[in-house]
Every structure is written in structure tokens, then in C-alpha cells.
Write a protein that holds these residues in place. Sequence first.
Motif, mmCIF file in Angstrom:
data_model
loop_
_atom_site.group_PDB
_atom_site.id
_atom_site.type_symbol
_atom_site.label_atom_id
_atom_site.label_comp_id
_atom_site.label_asym_id
_atom_site.label_seq_id
_atom_site.Cartn_x
_atom_site.Cartn_y
_atom_site.Cartn_z
ATOM 1 N N ILE B 90 43.843 30.638 41.892
ATOM 2 C CA ILE B 90 45.226 30.969 41.536
ATOM 3 C C ILE B 90 45.315 31.490 40.111
ATOM 4 O O ILE B 90 46.220 32.231 39.758
ATOM 5 N N LEU B 91 44.323 31.149 39.313
ATOM 6 C CA LEU B 91 44.343 31.627 37.923
ATOM 7 C C LEU B 91 44.130 33.137 37.853
ATOM 8 O O LEU B 91 44.497 33.768 36.873
ATOM 9 N N GLU B 93 45.648 35.267 39.276
ATOM 10 C CA GLU B 93 46.935 35.955 39.198
ATOM 11 C C GLU B 93 47.307 36.236 37.745
ATOM 12 O O GLU B 93 48.143 37.069 37.468
ATOM 13 N N TYR B 94 46.712 35.474 36.857
ATOM 14 C CA TYR B 94 47.090 35.619 35.457
ATOM 15 C C TYR B 94 46.001 36.291 34.645
ATOM 16 O O TYR B 94 46.089 36.358 33.441
#
Lengths: 1097, 437
Positions: B90-91, B93-94
Motif C-alpha cells: 500500500i505504500l 501508492e505514495y
Amino acid sequence: MNRGGNPRKRPPPPSQNQPSPATKHQATGEAPPPTPMEEDFVDEDVFLEETLMGEEDVESLILRDIEQRQALTSRLSKWARPPLSDAYISQSCSIAFQQLEIDYVIGESNKSLMPDSSGPAAIIRIFGVTREGHSVCCLVHGFEPYFYISCPPGMGPDDISRFHQTLEGRMKETNRNSKVPKLVRRIELVQKRSIMYYQQQESQPFLKIVVALPTMVASCRSILDRGIQIDGLGMKSFMTYESNVLFALRFMIDCNIVGGNWIEIPAGKYKKAVKNLSYCQLEFDCLFSDLISHAPEGEFSKMAPFRILSFDIECAGRKGHFPEPTHDPVIQVANLVTLQGEDQPFIRNVMTLKSCSPIVGVDVMSFDTEKEVLLAWREFIREVDPDIIIGYNICKFDLPYLIERAQTLGIAEFPILGRIRNSRVRVKDTTFSSRQLGTRESKEVTVEGRVQFDLLQAVQRDYKLSSYSLNSVSAHFLSEQKEDVHHSIISDLQNGNAETRRRLAVYCLKDAYLPQRLLDKLMFIYNYVEMARVTGVPISFLLSRGQSIKVLSQLLRKSKEKNLVIPNVKQSGSEQGTYEGATVLEAKAGFYEKPIATLDFASLYPSIMMAYNLCYCTLVTPEDVRKLNLPPESVNKTPSGDTFVKPSLQKGILPEILEELIAARKRAKADLKEAKDPLEKAVLDGRQLALKISANSVYGFTGATVGQLPCLEISSSVTSYGRQMIEHTKKLVEDKFKMQGGYEYNAEVIYGDTDSVMVQFGVSDVEAAMNLGREAAEHISGTFTKPIKLEFEKVYYPYLLISKKRYAGLYWTNPKKFDKMDTKGIETVRRDNCLLVKNLVNECLHKILIDRDTNGAVEYVKNTISDLLMNRMDLSLLVITKGLTKTGDDYEVKAAHVELAERMRKRDPATAPNVGDRVPYVIIKAAKGAKAYERSEDPIYVLENNIPIDPHYYLENQISKPLLRIFEPILKNARSELLHGSHTRSISISTPSNSGIMRFAKKHLTCIGCKALISDTDQTLCSHCKGREAELYNKTVSQVSELEELFGRLWTQCQECQGSLHQDVLCTSRDCPIFYRRKKAQKDMVEAKRQLDRWNF
Amino acid sequence: MEVDSQKLQRKQSTYLSFDENFEIQKEVYRGQQYSQIYFARLHMMRTLLYSLVPNWKPHVPVCKVLGLELGKVCIVVGTLYKHMKLKPCILDEYSKERSATPLVKPHNFMHQDDYLVLEDESGRVKLSSAILSPSVYVTGVVVALLGKETSAGDFFVEDVLEAGLPPQIEQPLKSREDKYVVFVSGLGFGSSSANPLQFQLLVDHITGHLGDEEEQGLAAEIVHLVIAGNSIEISRGLLNGQNLDSKDQSRLSDPIKGLDILLTQVAASLPLDIMPGSNDPANFSLPQQPLNRCLFPGSAIYNTFRSCTNPHCFEIDNIRFLGTSGQNIDDLTKYSEAKDKLEFLERTLRWRHLAPTAPNTLGCYPFTDRDPFLIDSCPHVYFVGNQEKYETRLLKGSEGQLVRLICIPRFSETGVAVVLNMRNLECHALTFGTQFS
């Protein structure tokens, strides 16, 4: 000049003898104090006896608990350095070692080496490592401090000896306490020439004044500065030369030693010390004239196997306070030791206060008292004997903390961490400031013989990042999130059991491991050693001092070769010395959908200095221009009106230094291509980088008005030439490449920066633009004096030029595929912007430049703005972070993050941010007219209490400017289209749960469909909405479903980062992009579940 | 007319639900994390594995990860963690640079550099082995390993012990008459591939409205229908929080109504279990809670209509059924490899865990004191819904366990329902077509 008008508070006045830039502003109206200015260098004599503790004291202290120690010592002893071979023991071989640190102490003259001298003298200590990994402490004798003054005309040998006596007398007055029998050792008449200004005569008489101790250089200088009575000449003051050179550097220059090189002492030329002063394996005395310094080439360009210690400490702070050494114990110290060149540490251990469960692959040593922990660490340092100590923020925090803590606990024997037996480390506050880096307060901990390398300082120096926390630095360079344990939790973990302390130890170890990984990844050791070799300064100077000492060191070395001396110029310290900087051609803003060729001047400023022979020693004073009557063909008059002679009359030293640097860089780059061994490659790459940086810093040195040897004639000439060249290029390009000249289109220069010019040739094909670019570069280069050269490097296509120093474009170096997206000056890394700005700008540029989809970008902006207004934005994107550097009272202007910190302290002092922490905040909706600083709020508090954020603040103050910058060149009416379109009409704001009128409100259940009140608590819907049951249920359940998915992904990610499935995630790293999301998901989940449960009737 | 003699009587059976294990009732989200479910799992499985160790490798010492010593052969029990290079994060995404290329192979995240780590509450250790293939195992499986620590700090695995098939309640032999249970999944009402007529045919068939007497006779022997997930598909676009206009409202509610009508027909004649699936209007995390009865105003009136959890566990005539709507197996296919889907089913039985990848890559409720997915009793029938094709196999355990493994295909795409004969656990497919060829 600063009284009252300065909005910023000055740092507190420095205590005595510390170099501080603040002093220069306090000097108005009084005589300029002799306090050192920025980047001034002072020697500080350290008397050997004074640093040592009484031998007996230490022995007894160490003996006292020797039995307890024995177990520990045997545990540590296996990490000792390799034993000496017979050749070393019998002193039958020469000793070659790579030196890392050079300092000096004052001790008794060595009788056996120098039978003729007596009394205290400076002894140079060189610490290093041999090829086999033995530690070396080399004591060099016989090198004396000196400086020059110009000799008054007509001074004979008798006059000199009288002058000597007078000077000796004055020196005795100022150095009353000195036990030295003879302060001014001797004065010699030498033939030298000043580096300043072109002079026709070859040399002039100078007096070389040799003094007994290094600090006496300064006191002697000030006597001579002020003036001295000389028989027959009257009161006379003298300009001193090279009187500001640090003693260790003087030694290195005179012996041709550069930082980090190899030194050899032939067998028979050294004597093993009778009584070892240091803990080094090889300790010996020798004469400075017997040293052989090897140039860093071939075999001697390699690195010795240094021991690098990376460590981190944990302290148990009290609630609400940042740990203070006077109160809070050190509870853990984690250590990793790596041999230079190896990729895995060979020692990993952690020392803990109270028991700690074992950790795989780590030696866990637990102790019952803090004193034992500290002493074990000291013992460890002594056994392992690291050459370099690294860590994150160790200089400002870990090392001073340990030492102050030991002081509080009264452990007198703790601070013996250096390599000199029984010598304590010294701590003092320093302020380091330079134009490039600003002022930084720090602590200097002198650990004799060991180089400290604080990764925080190094990263701050070399990289521009939005945050310098270890977490974000490692996320940036290692693509790894580090879990962050808040210091309030640390005490809880410590007070738990062996398991929780183990948890802490794992965390502590990671913090010790990351600096090592950063060091490896960023090749700091190679780059810094090479920088030290190229510039000739010791490695420790590179982090603790600015740029100018590096240039000064090179200048001194070169001057020595040429028999020149460098004057110690009185620093004016005033602002008179400003000059016109580089020119930037008017930017024709717009979105260019044709290829833009970029013509670059390769290292423009160094080239100009070389081409026009600009140097101190080629500058002709206006007076001399008239007097000397130099033929016009042998001088250059620069566009700024200064005159320099051409190389035919006098070759400049700066051009020569630059030529060597550039030639060396070329060589290094050529070797780099050839090199196969990765370690060798690393050395060479570090070298070429160091050479490049050094070449570029020469110009800055001449322009630093408070620097060592400013010469604005040089720097302003450089920039004026630079400006001329840009203009010239623009003219030539536009004259040649036009339709009359047989070209397809008229070329147009759309922008020009310090050393580059952007040209639109009009062709729409990248390859054609590249060819024209090459042609132009070649054509124009021919019109410049060598080695100034215009190079064609890249094409931007498409190119979005916003204004000067702000642009974005796709970067092409080959016609097939673009290399990357290149942006300059666009808000992507600014600290005080929220993540939303960065993401939005990046995404828009991506869509515009790569996808070539302007409409898509507009659509994306609109959706994002709508999300913002509809309160659908991920909170972590809106968080703004600022460092809290002082408490609220010290800020004169109210700032959002400071006000917030105060408010948080009132709420809960335990978790409120302290000085030194970074404060994250969001801007919330508040009463009309409230100031921005009153509207800052803690993101967690906002989440917990449903406080509405202020979307308009973000719209107006954060995203509008960067967006308009991008879109104005592209879109008509960008402002009204993007910021006031129909997508901004619907707004949703959450209702705060804790404030204002809501406290008086009575809660009623409402129908999920239409919000009508329903009286029956068993119902979910009112009778009207009953028919829409399925639809409404679907909505609720889909919300829950989305949240559950997010919840799972977020929390398992955190498990992943922490590297454990069976333990709870403790991380509170607010730098982590998912921290607030995780928190929000947890909270939203509760509410969504409650809503869903209402359906289960 | 001799109607009465011809009248077929539907066979009866006894039904027991064991779903309470999968029900989330009093549990609430109050800040708990996922470590507890791993802890509970490890605790239960360790007790079990420890009891097996003396028979497996007598005299080999058992220790924890921390107790490992260089070169000493020992047995460790712990949770496997698979380090995966390609695992989506999910990281990302950043991440700073937007990657220009999309993820490779979104259906499978295996990579040759993947490796396994064994973890217990004391620590973790990297595993190296020739016999323990990272492609077979996934994060969350609890195993016992025999091996020794190498000088590199790895644990070299020489042998692996899995928990093996759980004990089975002896199959009752007395009801030796033909009784059928029909499985169907992926009806997909509301999706583009859905064909209500097809399902109508199935309904007509099992309710006995189709075919001749013989077929009706067979239909009368069907005692139960299980719908294993993904009955409804609603486009997510309709549920973005905006108020819907009437057209969209009907787009949303029509499929549900359509399903309700057909289920009402079924419920009128025989018992049926409906399980939620990944597309259904239900929660996301496992265990998925029963579809709300308000969605089925028609069929929910009948006591033959049961809305169940996913996973779903029940007994009919003392034959134990266990199954899911497919998420557990789908997740295994993303993070591991096997020759066919049935092998994944087999593995989960041997690991004694329905969904080992929960919570790591499979959404899961953060239980605090238990792991509901542990399989303590071996089912006789183990099914998963929403697979590509119909597959089945009879699995025999070392202690005489007999398990029928069934992959139920998506009905809307294949028109296949699966029929199981409870007399002998034999299985066959029923295919419905609405096209004339």
C-alpha cells in the motif's frame, strides 16, 4: 545595524572562544573584536598532562570491579584487532598506514630524537590503520609552528635579531603563564612573494617567524597587527602571512600529506614508545622529516580495513519531556561494527539495562545498573577500537548524552573513549555556519583518534530533502519505512518485562543498522575520503567545516610550490562586497510542444577563470594599471572593469588549480570506465565527484566576503563574463539559425539560465533538434576562448516553462526514448507543503508531459478539488509538518505549529511535541477571521473528534499557486476553470463531536435513508424509506466493506514494516504516509460497524 | 387420476449449522491488531504439532527460534512468513516516482527470489532448504521444522512436519440411501454475463418442474441447495455516496429482487443455504457475515431459507460440510503455486487452516482470542465456490479420513451446478444451457 530591526532572534551569545558568526553583528561602534569570524580557524593547544586523569585513579577504578568485568572482557576480547606479526614486533619492517585523523598535543620535546631541544613542544599525532588492520598512533616530532611577515626594507641581520628580542619581550608579556623558555624560536629572512596582485619583481624579502607553540601564532599575530616599536623604524604594524593556518593543516601541507592518504615510515626511522600513551597496537615516535607520504594512486588509492562502529542509544524519558541527561537514564545501547569494504557487520550487540530476551544473531548483554551499561560500552569501544564512529545525530545527541549522563552519575572513568590512555573526551558547543548551509548549532565531542561521522550532518549537507528524520531519510534512499516508537512509549517498554525490552532492543538495533546502510548506499566513506584526498584536508574537517577551508588548503599547497605567501586579510565583515550575480535571460513562459534544445556551458565558471587567467596573482591594481603601462595585448580587461594579466606574463594559481582538478577528473572518469573491481569503481566515482565539487567551489571562495581571502574583482569578473557569454550565445543562435540562413525555421531563445540556453529551433522532430543543437554548440564554441565550451546535452520535449528557474519537461538524450521527467523549482519537495500538493503537481505534470493529456490533467484537478471540498480526502495528504526549534516564547511571530504545540501541552503534556520534534498539523475550520496560526490542529485530534478541516485554506494557500503556475501557460482562464468551476459547488463538512453547539445537542436516531427522526430504537428506516431498504443497506454494507479492506491492508503493511507477525505494531511514525490513514481506518471501522449493526433487527 | 400414487415426496434430512464459530456478534473494533490472531493460531497449532513430534522424530530436542544454536539439530514450531518481492504494497501508492509501467502479472506475485522465514513469539529466522519450496507455502502457515542453524545465521531445514488432516467423525453408514445436495456459485445477478433464465432452469429442475417422472424422481431426492457466494453483483460506481436517481435505484435493486423471486421458488420446496461472496452486498473481511434478510423480503419468510456465513460449516444427516465462496483459494493462487485448484484445497486441510493468508493478504476480522479458521474436525465434503471450472477428487487421509473436494464453477459463466450424492460422496455436474445448438 541590527538593533531592533531584526525580526529574528539571534542565537544566545556564544561563550568564550567559540567561533560564532553572531559576534560580527554585535560589533557596531566598538573596535572590531579579535573574535574569529565565520570559518576562521583557531588552534587550541591541548596539554597532554591536562587531559589525562591520574594514572592511579583510573587503575584503582578499573581494578575495583575487575572481577565483574572479567566475564565481559572475555566476551569482548574475541573482537580485538588481529595480533601483530613478528616483523612489526621486532621493528624490522617499515610501517605503512592509511591515516584518518591528525591532531597535536603539547608535550615535552623528545630527547632521543631531538637532543638539542627542550621544553614543551607540539607533537603531531597521526592515527591510522595498516593494511593488515592494525591500529597505528604515530607521534611526529620536530615540526614547528610559523608564519610570515613582510620584511621592512633595509633590515639587516642585526636589525632582525633586535626585532627578535623586542618581539620575544612582547610575547612574554602576553604569555605570562607560559613555561616555555623561548617563545619566538627564531626569525629567518626568506625570499617570497605575496599572492595578491600582479607584481613584476620575482620576490621580496619576508621574515619567517617560528614560535614555540601553535597558539602563539595567533598571539604573535595580534601583537604585530597592533604594531610594535622597532628601533630605527618607530611604531610599525605588520601584515601577517599564512598566520591563520591550523597547525595540523600546516603540517600536512608542508609534508605533502592529504586527508586519508597512506604514510610510510621506513624501518629504523621510528622508535617504539617506551611507555604507550595510546591503546593503538603500533605506537612510535619519529621525526617529521622521515615521513614518506604516498600520493593516493595505484596501490595507495585503496582503503585500509577500518573498523566502523554504528551505534544508537535509547533513553527512558519522563512523561512529557524529551530525555535530559540530568534526569533520564540510558537504557540501551546497540552497536554494529563493520569492516570497511565488507557488506555485513561482524559484530552486532546490544547492551541493556535490566534483563532482555535473546535476539537471533545478536549478542544481548544485560546489566542491572546503568553504570554497568555505560562502562560496558566504554569497555566495548576500547576492545573493538573503532576508527570511525557513525550514527544518526550522534554528534548532537547520543555522544553528548552519554557523556553528560556519566557525569550526572559520577562515573569518572567513563569518558575515556578516545585512543589516548586515560584521556577524557572533551565536549563543547560549537556553532557552524556558512552561507551555503546556514547556521547550525552543534556539540563537538573530541574523541581522540577516532573520526566521527554523523549521517544526519552528512545527509543535510549533501542532499536537499523535505525531512531529515531517520525515517524519511531511509524511506527516501533505502525505500524502507522505519517504525518509529514515540519516546513516551519507550519508558513503558523499559518498565515492562524482558520481552518488551527485547522489543525495544530490536528497534534500537534497527536504528543502529540504518546509518550503516545509508553510509554504504550513499558511498559516504569513499566520497569523503576522496574529497579529503583531493582537497588535502583531514576527513574530520569535511563535516565540521565549510567549503572555504578546502579551497584554502589547495591554494596554500599550490602557493608553497610557487614560493608565494598568502596574506591574512583583515576581514571587513561588512556588506559592501555585493556584486552582480549571474544573469538569467527573460523566460518566455509557455507550453512548448516542439523540442527545445538545451546548450550548456560545461563548468562555466571554472572555464572562465582558466580562459581569462583570473587569479589573485594576475590581478592588476588600478594604480598599477596606470603605473606599469602594460601592453594591451598582454592584459584582459574584464566586462566588470578589472584588469588581469595574460598567462604570458604570469600564470594564475587558481587557473592552475582548476586545470589540475579538471584534468584529474577526466583521468578519474577514464579510469572509471576501465575499472572492473566494484570497490575501485567506488573510489574513482567518489574522486571524480569530489573533483567536480572542488572545481566549482573555487569561484565561491573568491566571492565569500567573510571568507579567508575574498577577492571580489575575481568573482565579479567571472559573473560578468558569464553574463556576456549567455547574451553572446543568444545573439549568435538567433542570427545564424534563421530562414535567411537557409534553415527551415527561425530559431528562438526562449530562456537562459546561469550556464545554459534553451533554444527552440522550430523543428518538431527530436532528432532534428538534436542535430541542430549539436551544430549550434560546435559553431558557438569556436568563438570562445578555450577552454570555455558550449555543449549540447539534451532536448526538452515537451517543455513547460513557467517562469525563470521554474520549468518542467521530458528530458531526451537520444531520439528514441526520453530519459526522465525533469522539473526545476516546482513544488515537489518544499517542506511546508502538504503531500496533496506534491501528488497533485506530480500527477498533473505526468498527465500533461508524458500522457500528453491536458484535459485529463484538468479533470484530475477538478476531481481532487471536489474530493477536498466533499471531505473525502485522505487526511495524511493534508498534514503539514514543521520542526519545533524553540518554545513559543522565543518566536516573535506566532506560528501555526508553535501555537499548536502549546495547546497540545495544555491538553496532555505527556504526548505534546517538545523542542526538537517535528509538529504535524492540519488547518481546521474556525470562526470567521481567525488567524491561520489559531486554526492549526493535531491531525489525530482532528480524526478523533471529527473536526472539519478547512478545504478553502488548502485550496487557496496550498494548491492554487502551484496549480496555476502549471496551468496558466496551458489553459485560458485557468483560475476560474480550475478553482471556481461547477465541481466546487457541493461541499460537505463533518460535524465535530466535541465542540461548540454540539455539546448541547441531544442525540436521536435518524432514518438512514432520509435523516428523519425515528422514535423506535429498533428501527433503521422510517416508514417512507422502507421500500428502499435494499438500496440503503447496500450503501451501508459497501462502506463497511471498503473500510475493512483498507483496514486489513494498512495494518498488515505495518506488521510487514515492523518485521513481526506475533507482536503488536507500536510504530507512531508520523512521517509514514499511512500513519493517519491507519488511525482513521481504525476509527471509521468502529462507526461503520455500528451503522451496519443497526440493520440486524 | 391416480395422482396420489404418483405423488413424489421430497426426501427429508436432518440439518445442523456450525456457523456460530464464524459469527461476529459481540466482537467490536476497539483498536485490536492482527498479532493476536497469529498468536492464537500459533498457540493452538503448536500444542497440536508438539503432540505429533514424538512420533515424527523422537529424541530430537524441540526449541524456540531464540534457542537455536549453531549446528545443533532441533525442531522448531513457528508461523511461516514468505518474503515476496512482487507483493503489492500500500505504500507504493505514495512512492515518490509514479511508475510508468503497471504491475507485472497481477494474478500471481511469485518471484524466484522469494524466501521463507519462520517466526514465533521469540523471533524470526530465515530458512534455507532444498525441500521446503517457497512456492508451495504462504505466510501464516504453522509448521514444525527439523534442521539446524548455519553459520550464515539461516536455519537449514531438513524435514517439515505439517499438522496433516484433522481427525474425522466416522462416516455414518446407516443412511445409505440416495440423497443429493446441489452446489451452485457465482449466479452473478446484475452482472453482464448473468442469465436469469439459466438459473430458472436450475430452479425448475431441482424443484421438480422439469423433465419426466424419472427426472422428477431424482429431483425429489435433492435435499439441500447450497449457494456458495457471488449471487449478486452491483457495480461499485452506484455506491459512491451520492443519492441515486430512480433509474439507478432500480439498477441497484432489480438484480436483488430477481434473485429473491427465484430463491422464493426454491425455498418453497426445499431448504437452501446462501453464503455471501466477494461481490455480494456483504462485508469484505472473512468471515463474511450472513447476507441481510432485508435483501430477501420474499424468500426470507420461509424457514427453509438460511442466510449463512462464509466460510460455512454444517451437517446434513451427520455428514459434515465445510466450504467457502472461494476467497481463501483465490488468495493462495496469487501467492503460491499448485498443479490444480484441488491441490490448494488439499493443502489447507493438511495445514488445518482454511485461510492461512488471512490476515496477511486476505481481509480478516482482527480476532483477539481465537482463530476461527482452524479446522479441528475433518469435513466429509469440502467445497469452494466461484472457480473457473468444475473439479473434484476424493482425498484419503492417513487415518482413514475420506474427504470429497469440490471446486464449484461460476454458474453465470459455465451454467454448471454440482450435485453430490450423500450415499457414497459421488459427485457429478449438472449443465444448463439456454442456447439452441
